[in-house]
Scaffold this motif. Structure first.
Motif, PDB file in Angstrom:
ATOM      1  N   LEU A 106      14.501  46.254  49.084  1.00 34.39           N
ATOM      2  CA  LEU A 106      13.399  45.961  49.998  1.00 34.39           C
ATOM      3  C   LEU A 106      13.668  46.571  51.374  1.00 34.39           C
ATOM      4  N   GLY A 107      14.900  46.473  51.830  1.00 32.32           N
ATOM      5  CA  GLY A 107      15.268  47.109  53.095  1.00 32.32           C
ATOM      6  C   GLY A 107      15.080  48.614  53.032  1.00 32.32           C
ATOM      7  N   ALA A 108      15.463  49.222  51.907  1.00 33.28           N
ATOM      8  CA  ALA A 108      15.277  50.667  51.735  1.00 33.28           C
ATOM      9  C   ALA A 108      13.799  51.026  51.777  1.00 33.28           C
ATOM     10  N   PHE A 109      12.960  50.192  51.176  1.00 31.41           N
ATOM     11  CA  PHE A 109      11.521  50.427  51.210  1.00 31.41           C
ATOM     12  C   PHE A 109      11.034  50.542  52.652  1.00 31.41           C
ATOM     13  N   PHE A 110      11.483  49.642  53.514  1.00 37.85           N
ATOM     14  CA  PHE A 110      11.024  49.664  54.900  1.00 37.85           C
ATOM     15  C   PHE A 110      11.554  50.863  55.674  1.00 37.85           C
ATOM     16  N   ILE A 111      12.747  51.343  55.330  1.00 34.96           N
ATOM     17  CA  ILE A 111      13.261  52.556  55.971  1.00 34.96           C
ATOM     18  C   ILE A 111      12.353  53.741  55.642  1.00 34.96           C
ATOM     19  N   PHE A 112      11.969  53.875  54.392  1.00 34.66           N
ATOM     20  CA  PHE A 112      11.142  55.007  53.970  1.00 34.66           C
ATOM     21  C   PHE A 112       9.676  54.826  54.299  1.00 34.66           C
ATOM     22  N   LYS A 113       9.251  53.610  54.471  1.00 31.63           N
ATOM     23  CA  LYS A 113       7.830  53.336  54.792  1.00 31.63           C
ATOM     24  C   LYS A 113       7.471  53.832  56.174  1.00 31.63           C
ATOM     25  N   GLY A 114       8.412  53.827  57.087  1.00 32.67           N
ATOM     26  CA  GLY A 114       8.136  54.231  58.460  1.00 32.67           C
ATOM     27  C   GLY A 114       7.774  53.027  59.311  1.00 32.67           C
ATOM     28  N   PRO A 115       7.407  53.258  60.552  1.00 28.75           N
ATOM     29  CA  PRO A 115       7.118  52.149  61.464  1.00 28.75           C
ATOM     30  C   PRO A 115       5.934  51.309  60.961  1.00 28.75           C
ATOM     31  N   LEU A 116       6.122  50.003  61.004  1.00 25.47           N
ATOM     32  CA  LEU A 116       5.025  49.104  60.639  1.00 25.47           C
ATOM     33  C   LEU A 116       3.997  49.110  61.756  1.00 25.47           C
TER      34      LEU A 116
END
Length: 118
Positions: A106-116
């Motif tokens: 889940l943390g990796a997802f947020f790294i690749f997702k970019g800024p929220l």
């Protein structure tokens, strides 16, 4: 950029992690050997890991951010280690391991997702 710039770092990081996992944990099956010998052998294995990891990051920086490369490396490390611990060390993966890995994923997802919100 060509497709190789995206794929080569992933493949090279996966291979480098196989070497590093053996360097760090492979010696656990040889507890009867002298520590100096195990450290020397581990260092020799790690030498080959660097020949994959350093070029992987040099190639990867063309298409991935440093945070993305590091995140990839950590996720790959977990996957390689999970397989290694089951297949080589004879350990069992538990639900707790899987939940922990899921949170890291889940943390990796947020790294690749970019800024929220950005």
């Amino acid at each position: 950029m060509n497709l190789g710039s995206y794929i080569a770092p992933i493949v090279m990081l996966a291979l480098s992690n196989v070497f590093m996992t053996f360097a760090w944990y492979g010696h656990l099956k040889f507890d009867h050997k002298p520590l100096w010998l195990l450290v020397t052998a581990s260092w020799g294995i790690a030498f080959f890991e660097y020949w994959l990891a350093v070029p992987a990051n040099r190639i990867g920086i063309q298409v991935y951010s440093p945070a993305e490369l590091k995140t990839m490396q950590e996720v790959i490390t977990l996957l390689v280690f999970a397989g290694f611990s089951v297949l080589y060390l004879g350990e069992k993966l538990t639900v707790n391991h899987l939940v922990g890995f899921a949170f890291i994923g889940l943390g990796a997802f947020f790294i690749f997702k970019g800024p929220l919100g950005g």
